[in-house]
Design a protein around this motif. Structure first.
Motif, PDB file in Angstrom:
ATOM      1  N   GLU A  77       0.824  -1.213   0.000  1.00 23.18           N
ATOM      2  CA  GLU A  77       0.000   0.000   0.000  1.00 23.18           C
ATOM      3  C   GLU A  77       0.857   1.261   0.000  1.00 23.18           C
ATOM      4  O   GLU A  77       0.606   2.204  -0.739  1.00 23.18           O
ATOM      5  CB  GLU A  77      -0.964   0.008   1.186  1.00 23.18           C
ATOM      6  CG  GLU A  77      -1.817   1.251   1.295  1.00 23.18           C
ATOM      7  CD  GLU A  77      -2.675   1.535   0.052  1.00 23.18           C
ATOM      8  OE1 GLU A  77      -3.051   2.709  -0.123  1.00 23.18           O
ATOM      9  OE2 GLU A  77      -2.962   0.620  -0.729  1.00 23.18           O
ATOM     10  N   ARG A  80       2.427   1.706  -3.377  1.00 20.02           N
ATOM     11  CA  ARG A  80       1.435   2.251  -4.315  1.00 20.02           C
ATOM     12  C   ARG A  80       1.290   3.756  -4.129  1.00 20.02           C
ATOM     13  O   ARG A  80       1.339   4.525  -5.084  1.00 20.02           O
ATOM     14  CB  ARG A  80       0.084   1.555  -4.114  1.00 20.02           C
ATOM     15  CG  ARG A  80      -1.004   2.040  -5.082  1.00 20.02           C
ATOM     16  CD  ARG A  80      -2.357   1.415  -4.760  1.00 20.02           C
ATOM     17  NE  ARG A  80      -2.955   1.988  -3.567  1.00 20.02           N
ATOM     18  CZ  ARG A  80      -3.566   3.182  -3.521  1.00 20.02           C
ATOM     19  NH1 ARG A  80      -3.654   3.921  -4.603  1.00 20.02           N
ATOM     20  NH2 ARG A  80      -4.079   3.623  -2.407  1.00 20.02           N
ATOM     21  N   GLN A  81       1.163   4.195  -2.877  1.00 15.46           N
ATOM     22  CA  GLN A  81       0.975   5.617  -2.593  1.00 15.46           C
ATOM     23  C   GLN A  81       2.182   6.445  -3.030  1.00 15.46           C
ATOM     24  O   GLN A  81       2.027   7.526  -3.603  1.00 15.46           O
ATOM     25  CB  GLN A  81       0.704   5.834  -1.100  1.00 15.46           C
ATOM     26  CG  GLN A  81      -0.635   5.322  -0.650  1.00 15.46           C
ATOM     27  CD  GLN A  81      -0.808   5.415   0.857  1.00 15.46           C
ATOM     28  OE1 GLN A  81       0.100   5.811   1.585  1.00 15.46           O
ATOM     29  NE2 GLN A  81      -1.984   5.026   1.338  1.00 15.46           N
TER      30      GLN A  81
END
Length: 110
Positions: A77, A80-81
């Motif tokens: 996550e 991805r960010q």
């Protein structure tokens, strides 16, 4: 302490009455010791020179301190960010991370 790009730390052993040090920016183990400041400084440089000589004799490349590359493990996550934010800013992922780290170090110095 710094010599030829290698960094050393020194600690004093009050029980043994000796200084001992380690080179901290290589994976190879390089140590040195002395009983005076002058001795520890000389031993530091001698250890690095001996390491470089040994590598040459063995036909191996001395480990260079800090190549500028390292792997970072992130949660999927966060990865991805960060990737999305880098694209939004029109910079590479490497540039984005380098700037973030530089900002953090600058913040810590204040």
């Amino acid at each position: 302490m710094e010599y030829k790009g290698y960094l050393g730390t020194v600690e004093y052993d009050s029980h043994e009455k000796i200084f001992h040090g380690d080179i901290i920016n290589t994976r190879d183990v390089i140590t040195f010791q002395g009983t005076t400041v002058k001795e520890i400084e000389r031993a530091f440089k001698d250890s690095i020179n001996d390491y470089i000589t040994w590598c040459k004799e063995e036909g191996v490349e001395p480990e260079k301190p800090y190549s500028g590359k390292f792997n970072v493990r992130l949660s999927p996550e966060l990865h991805r960010q960060v990737a999305i934010m880098a694209k939004k800013k029109h910079v590479s992922l490497n540039s984005f991370v380098e700037k973030a780290l530089t900002n953090e170090i600058s913040f810590q110095r204040v």
